[in-house]
Scaffold this motif. Structure first.
Motif, short mmCIF file in Angstrom:
data_model
loop_
_atom_site.label_atom_id
_atom_site.label_comp_id
_atom_site.label_asym_id
_atom_site.label_seq_id
_atom_site.Cartn_x
_atom_site.Cartn_y
_atom_site.Cartn_z
N TYR A 8 -85.08 51.81 -91.33
CA TYR A 8 -85.84 50.67 -90.74
C TYR A 8 -86.86 51.28 -89.59
O TYR A 8 -86.36 52.30 -88.93
CB TYR A 8 -85.25 49.44 -90.33
N SER A 9 -88.14 50.84 -89.78
CA SER A 9 -89.01 51.22 -88.60
C SER A 9 -88.61 50.62 -87.50
O SER A 9 -87.99 49.51 -87.14
CB SER A 9 -90.47 50.73 -88.96
N SER A 32 -90.29 47.58 -86.22
CA SER A 32 -90.39 46.42 -86.96
C SER A 32 -90.24 45.36 -86.00
O SER A 32 -89.86 45.11 -84.93
CB SER A 32 -89.14 46.43 -87.71
N THR A 37 -87.10 40.25 -87.80
CA THR A 37 -87.16 40.80 -89.01
C THR A 37 -85.77 40.97 -89.41
O THR A 37 -85.44 40.72 -90.79
CB THR A 37 -87.81 42.23 -89.10
#
Length: 250
Positions: free
Chosen positions: A65-66, A69, A73
C-alpha cells in the motif's frame, strides 16, 4: 474493567480511566481493533505494547500500500502508520514491560524473494492488437494460447490478459514457451487480483497458481528469454518496515 468475552469492548470514557502502561499492555492483548488505535495514541503506551500491536497487525501485508494513502482507506495501515510515526518521535514510554517480536516475524508471510528478482533477457515487443486479444475468450482463447509456437507469441497474448477464467493463466504458466518474464508477469497479475475485495472469493483459486509459479521459479523451470523487472513494472513494495521495529524489548 470487566472482561465478558474473549475480546474486550470499552467506551472511550472508560478507556481514559486506564493510566498505567501495564494495564494498557494487558488490554492490548484482549481488545477489539478500535481500542488498539486508542492504545497506540495514549501517553501511557509503552514501546513494548506498541511493538506488540504492530506485529499483531501483520504489517508485511501492507507494504504494497502507498504510505501516503488517504487516512481511512485502510484501518490496519492507519494503525501501522501511527505506531511507526510515534516511534520516530520517541512518543512511547520505556518501561520494564518486555516484548520479543521474533516469533511473529518468523511466522509472517512475506513477498517471496524469488518473485522480486528480475528476468534478464531481450526487450519484448508487441505486435498483437490489444482490443483483438480482449475479445478472445473461452475455448478460442485457450486454443490461441495452445497454438503459440514461440515465447514472443505467448508474451503478446499474456500481456493483454485480463481477469477471466483461471484456467487461462494455468495454461500460460504451463506452456512450453513460457519464460521467466511471462511467469513473473502472470504472478503479479494474479497477485494483484488477490488483493482486490472484488475478487476476495477467488483466493482459493489464485493461491495454487501463485504457489505453482513460485515453485517453478525456484526450480529454474522457466528459461531467460525476455526482460521483466517487477520492481519497475508493478513496484510491489511501496515502503519498508524500519529496522527499529524488529528490535526485542527486554
Amino acid at each position: 474493567m470487566q472482561r465478558k468475552s474473549e475480546y474486550i469492548h470499552l467506551e472511550f470514557e472508560e478507556f481514559q480511566k486506564i493510566q498505567t502502561p501495564l494495564e494498557l499492555h494487558q488490554l492490548a492483548q484482549h481488545c477489539y481493533f478500535y481500542i488498539q488505535q486508542w492504545i497506540v495514541e495514549s501517553k501511557y503506551c509503552s514501546e513494548a505494547t506498541a511493538l506488540m500491536i504492530f506485529w499483531n497487525t501483520t504489517p508485511y501485508e501492507y507494504v504494497r500500500y502507498s504510505w501516503k494513502s488517504k487516512k481511512g482507506t485502510n484501518e490496519d495501515l492507519d494503525l501501522i502508520r501511527t505506531i511507526i510515526n510515534n516511534f520516530e518521535k520517541g512518543f512511547y514510554l520505556k518501561t520494564d514491560i518486555a516484548y520479543d517480536p521474533s516469533e511473529k516475524i518468523d511466522a509472517a508471510e512475506k513477498i517471496p524473494e524469488i518473485v522480486l528478482q528480475p528476468a534478464i533477457g531481450e526487450e519484448p515487443y508487441i505486435y498483437f492488437d490489444e482490443k483483438e486479444v480482449h475479445n478472445w475468450f473461452g475455448d478460442h482463447l485457450k486454443n490461441q494460447i495452445q497454438r503459440c509456437d514461440s515465447s514472443i507469441e505467448l508474451y503478446n497474448i499474456a500481456v493483454f490478459l485480463k481477469h477471466k477464467e483461471f484456467e487461462i493463466y494455468e495454461k500460460v504458466i504451463a506452456h512450453p514457451y513460457c519464460d521467466r518474464a511471462i511467469a513473473l508477469m502472470m504472478y503479479w497479475r494474479l497477485e494483484h487480483y488477490s488483493t482486490l475485495s472484488l475478487y476476495a472469493e477467488d483466493w482459493l483459486s489464485i493461491r495454487p497458481l501463485l504457489a505453482s509459479i513460485e515453485q517453478k521459479l525456484k526450480q529454474q523451470v522457466y528459461p531467460e528469454v525476455f526482460s521483466y523487472d517487477p520492481n519497475v513494472e508493478v513496484n510491489p513494495i511501496k515502503w519498508n518496515i524500519p529496522d527499529y521495529m524488529f528490535m526485542k524489548i527486554n
